[in-house]
Enzyme design. Structure first.
Site, PDB file in Angstrom:
ATOM      1  N   GLU A 117     -22.430  24.245  -4.318  1.00  0.00           N
ATOM      2  CA  GLU A 117     -21.010  24.288  -4.656  1.00  0.00           C
ATOM      3  C   GLU A 117     -20.615  22.962  -5.297  1.00  0.00           C
ATOM      4  OE1 GLU A 117     -18.814  24.854  -1.063  1.00  0.00           O
ATOM      5  OE2 GLU A 117     -20.411  26.041  -0.148  1.00  0.00           O
ATOM      6  N   LYS A 119     -18.644  19.635  -5.812  1.00  0.00           N
ATOM      7  CA  LYS A 119     -17.985  18.717  -4.874  1.00  0.00           C
ATOM      8  C   LYS A 119     -16.692  18.218  -5.517  1.00  0.00           C
ATOM      9  CE  LYS A 119     -18.813  14.521  -2.192  1.00  0.00           C
ATOM     10  NZ  LYS A 119     -17.661  13.741  -2.705  1.00  0.00           N
ATOM     11  N   ASP A 121     -13.239  16.132  -5.967  1.00  0.00           N
ATOM     12  CA  ASP A 121     -12.842  14.751  -5.702  1.00  0.00           C
ATOM     13  C   ASP A 121     -11.349  14.719  -5.392  1.00  0.00           C
ATOM     14  OD1 ASP A 121     -12.867  12.037  -5.443  1.00  0.00           O
ATOM     15  OD2 ASP A 121     -12.800  11.631  -7.590  1.00  0.00           O
ATOM     16  N   TYR A 229     -13.561  25.646   1.298  1.00  0.00           N
ATOM     17  CA  TYR A 229     -15.018  25.797   1.286  1.00  0.00           C
ATOM     18  C   TYR A 229     -15.680  25.781   2.658  1.00  0.00           C
ATOM     19  CZ  TYR A 229     -14.084  20.755   1.269  1.00  0.00           C
ATOM     20  OH  TYR A 229     -13.572  19.514   1.538  1.00  0.00           O
ATOM     21  N   LYS A 316     -24.723  13.414  -6.000  1.00  0.00           N
ATOM     22  CA  LYS A 316     -23.704  12.766  -6.819  1.00  0.00           C
ATOM     23  C   LYS A 316     -24.219  12.588  -8.242  1.00  0.00           C
ATOM     24  CE  LYS A 316     -20.377  11.342  -5.171  1.00  0.00           C
ATOM     25  NZ  LYS A 316     -20.038  10.191  -4.315  1.00  0.00           N
ATOM     26  N   CYS A 410       1.231 -18.867 -13.052  1.00  0.00           N
ATOM     27  CA  CYS A 410       1.538 -17.531 -12.537  1.00  0.00           C
ATOM     28  C   CYS A 410       2.328 -16.743 -13.582  1.00  0.00           C
ATOM     29  CB  CYS A 410       2.339 -17.623 -11.243  1.00  0.00           C
ATOM     30  SG  CYS A 410       2.872 -16.001 -10.615  1.00  0.00           S
ATOM     31  N   CYS A 413       6.097 -16.047 -11.756  1.00  0.00           N
ATOM     32  CA  CYS A 413       7.060 -17.101 -11.414  1.00  0.00           C
ATOM     33  C   CYS A 413       6.809 -18.401 -12.161  1.00  0.00           C
ATOM     34  CB  CYS A 413       7.056 -17.348  -9.906  1.00  0.00           C
ATOM     35  SG  CYS A 413       5.501 -18.054  -9.288  1.00  0.00           S
ATOM     36  N   CYS A 428      -1.692 -18.070  -7.073  1.00  0.00           N
ATOM     37  CA  CYS A 428      -0.335 -18.593  -7.180  1.00  0.00           C
ATOM     38  C   CYS A 428       0.061 -19.087  -5.791  1.00  0.00           C
ATOM     39  CB  CYS A 428       0.636 -17.520  -7.660  1.00  0.00           C
ATOM     40  SG  CYS A 428       2.380 -18.026  -7.545  1.00  0.00           S
ATOM     41  N   CYS A 434       7.699 -15.757  -5.353  1.00  0.00           N
ATOM     42  CA  CYS A 434       6.973 -14.972  -6.348  1.00  0.00           C
ATOM     43  C   CYS A 434       7.128 -13.493  -5.984  1.00  0.00           C
ATOM     44  CB  CYS A 434       5.505 -15.372  -6.373  1.00  0.00           C
ATOM     45  SG  CYS A 434       4.549 -14.560  -7.670  1.00  0.00           S
TER      46      CYS A 434
END
Length: 707
Positions: A117, A119, A121, A229, A316, A410, A413, A428, A434
């Site tokens: 089957e 898979k 996600d 399933y 996979k 940064c 800020c 930062c 910030c």
């Protein structure tokens, strides 16, 4: 003259429900619409009108309940009757062959039927039906307990509120995957970008966030889908997995057509080959194939490891890769102040979604990749979820292309960034003014392991953008009338949020300390500091030398704690939280009975590895409840290590060197359960007598609520 007979409202309501459920099934499950949309809407409006006029006939399985009223379960927790285990992963045909060989060997057979089957996600979900009516929907959670999200799941039109047919058992648990189709993902992100809201990273994150919405109407607007399933029980069900899937179809569930009963190993490989390319054209995300032994008796014979079934495995697919052009780089600030570069690309289709952005990690990554403006880069999805840059194609680099230069100040800020030798990140240091840092700190403070406030990043972002949040203590100043003026927040959802905020005032001191987001102060360190100093005031006045005397506290952590409390803005925040009634003192340890009767009272315990019956967090809470102390590192003061699967080799080696005992999960549960049985009062809850099989050793944590 003849007059028409008066309409029986109860009979007409029943008729309309049957019609609408049938039309929903044909449209969302079979993809075979049988009536015009306008006709469907007219019938739905008629049903709504009748139910409003006759509320005595309202029922939870009515199609009108899919959109949800302003109500939610508040995401209470529920234990799974049968744990929702993960699958072992494999990435090549050799490992698939080894799975096949082991199954045949363990069964003592020469052949076996395997169901292949796709898979999906998405987000794992467990549905409970009683007498054919949906009563509960529970997320996977940690595999043992999950969140109850029934109101939001009711909005998913491919999920039956009432089962079809009549041959289903009176109690049925069905497991599947909730997904956001690619088309909906793109639509929602386009709308979010128009509203200047951050887009979702991928369909799975969007689906997960949707199920955690306090307002079910938001879930309804996002048009989730679901495939099913698995049926975990045995009683009264077919004896093979393929027959159970057929039964699920009969009962109205959406079951993927991308399945095949394979009689040989080669048929399995043929299925894997076929769908490696075809899955790219599916409307939802997939990342592999699940292989399951078809015969349920054989599944039972093969059994489980501590964390995975022996009768199933997930293959996979390799991550898909695509080439695209780097258009620009943004620099984002997190709650710790770490600045992360994010690349913006020409949109490219990857694993079914348009990829436009990906993290470039840090300055070292940019330097190692030698990234230049306008470069062509190769992007792939790690685990088919998070896009990442894996290579640069320098053949097409312009001769005048300038290198990407990491910012020195940064981006939010303007504060000059700092960099500690030996660390990759630039930070930062402006932790008080910030805005992105403060928003990240609030998100961290609201997390389950900290203040445990039922609010998601989207809502926090909304509150910041409308000026209702600037820092943590502003949460406790929110009012219903402010919240209901915001888009997507209705009165009941606002009340639920405020109830959750109110409950957080009583969270343990260690949880609040962890929630402040002090750098290097994780859960275990926060608990150690709370145990050692007893109050926020005492901790704030401690110097570095005093802090280092605390177990698990080194110079780096001590310096970070001292720096935090040295800032006047942080001291003002702590004072404000105290005035608002938060718990800034350590609760006294449970008294006499629990402390003296607990077999682990006063001991120092390290937890390492993965466990079958409880999560690490649940064991940590239990250890503290029984008067023991959690430690993060093994030392001569460690009494024993609660050791699970995949324990880190360095910790195992250190335990052996110091002669520290490794205690298995089963030994630990036996130790504390025996003590609980001997010491518990007569009205103490116990393990239900009917518990058996894989649930037999799952001990509810409230078993040890001795006081």
């Amino acid at each position: 003259m003849s007059s028409s007979a008066p309409i029986d409202p109860q009979a007409r309501i029943a008729e309309l429900r049957n019609l609408l459920n049938e039309y929903n099934y044909r449209y969302y499950v079979l993809s075979e619409p049988s009536i015009p949309d306008q006709t469907f809407d007219d019938l739905m409006k008629e049903l709504e009108t009748l139910e409003q006029a006759h509320p005595e006939y309202l029922a939870p399985d009515s199609p009108t309940q899919r959109v949800g009223a302003d109500r939610t379960e508040g995401f209470s927790r529920r234990a799974h009757r049968v744990p929702m285990l993960s699958l072992a992963n494999t990435y090549n045909y050799g490992e698939v062959s080894e799975f096949y060989r082991r199954v045949l060997q363990d069964l003592g057979r020469e052949d076996v039927d395997v169901m292949a089957e796709l898979k999906f996600d998405g987000l794992s979900i467990s549905l409970i039906y009683e007498n054919g009516v949906l009563t509960d929907a529970v997320t996977r959670g940690d595999g043992t307990m999950g969140d109850v999200v029934t109101s939001n799941v009711r909005t998913i039109r491919s999920i039956p509120l009432r089962l079809r047919g009549a041959d289903f058992p009176s109690y049925l648990e069905v497991r599947g995957e909730v997904l956001l189709p690619f088309a909906e993902f793109e639509r929602i992100n386009a709308e979010r970008e128009e509203r200047d809201e951050p887009p979702f990273a991928n369909p799975r994150n969007a689906a997960s966030g949707t199920l955690k919405q306090l307002d079910p109407k938001v879930a309804a607007e996002r048009r989730l889908d679901a495939y099913f399933y698995h049926v975990p029980a045995d009683e009264g069900l077919p004896s093979t997995h393929s027959e159970r899937l057929a039964a699920l179809r009969r009962w109205g569930f959406k079951v993927s057509d991308a399945i095949r009963l394979c009689h040989t190993r080669q048929e399995v490989f043929d299925f894997l080959d076929e769908w490696e390319q075809k899955r790219a054209h599916l409307p939802v995300a997939t990342d592999g194939v699940v292989l399951k032994v078809n015969d349920m008796a054989s599944q039972k014979q093969l059994g489980f490891t501590a964390k995975t079934p022996r009768w199933a495995i997930a293959y996979k697919y390799q991550a898909e890769r695509a080439r695209t052009r780097l258009l620009s780089v943004d620099f984002q600030v997190g709650r710790t102040g770490a600045v992360t570069p994010v690349g913006n690309f020409e949109p490219v289709l990857l694993s079914g979604t348009l990829v436009k952005r990906a993290s470039l990690h840090n300055a070292d990554f940019i330097s190692e990749m030698d990234l230049h403006q306008g470069d062509y880069v190769y992007v792939e999805k790690g685990g088919e979820i998070i896009p990442k840059v894996v290579a640069v194609d320098t053949r097409f680099r312009s001769s005048d292309a300038l290198p990407i230069v990491f910012v020195t100040h940064c981006p939010s800020c303007g504060t000059p960034l700092v960099h500690t030798e030996g660390e990759a990140a630039y930070y930062c240091p402006n932790s008080t003014d910030c805005a992105p840092r403060q928003q990240g700190i609030v998100e961290h403070f609201c997390s389950r392991k900290a203040a445990n406030i039922n609010i998601g990043p989207e809502t926090i972002d909304l509150l910041f953008r409308h000026g209702l949040l600037h820092r943590i203590d502003d949460l406790y100043k929110l009012r219903t009338e402010q919240l209901v003026r915001l888009p997507g927040i209705r009165e009941r959802a606002a009340e639920r949020l405020l109830e959750s905020i109110e409950e957080s005032r009583h969270r343990p001191f260690a949880k609040i300390l962890f929630g402040l987001g002090i750098r290097f102060v994780g859960e275990t360190v926060a608990q150690s500091l709370a145990d050692e100093f007893g109050s926020m005031e005492a901790l704030a006045n401690a110097d570095a030398m005093r802090l280092i005397q605390t177990p698990d506290i080194g110079e780096k952590i001590a310096g970070s704690v001292v720096d935090y409390f040295a800032q006047e803005a942080n001291r003002r925040l702590i004072a404000s939280l105290a005035e608002l009634g938060l718990n800034l003192k350590q609760e006294s340890k449970a008294s006499s009975d629990q402390q003296t009767q607990s077999p682990i009272a006063g001991k120092t315990i390290v937890i390492s590895g993965k466990f079958a019956h409880h999560s690490r967090e649940e064991y940590k809470a239990l250890i503290e409840q029984l008067g023991a102390k959690n430690a993060s590192g093994i030392s001569g003061k460690t009494d024993f290590v609660l050791s699970g699967d995949d324990m880190g080799p360095s910790k195992r080696q250190k335990a052996e060197q110091l002669g520290v005992k490794l205690m298995s999960e089963e030994e630990f549960l036996s130790l504390i359960t025996t003590a609980a049985d001997d010491a518990a009062p007569a009205d103490m809850p116990s393990v239900p007598e009917e518990t058996s099989g894989s649930d037999a050793n799952i001990i509810p944590t409230n078993l040890f609520d001795w006081d």
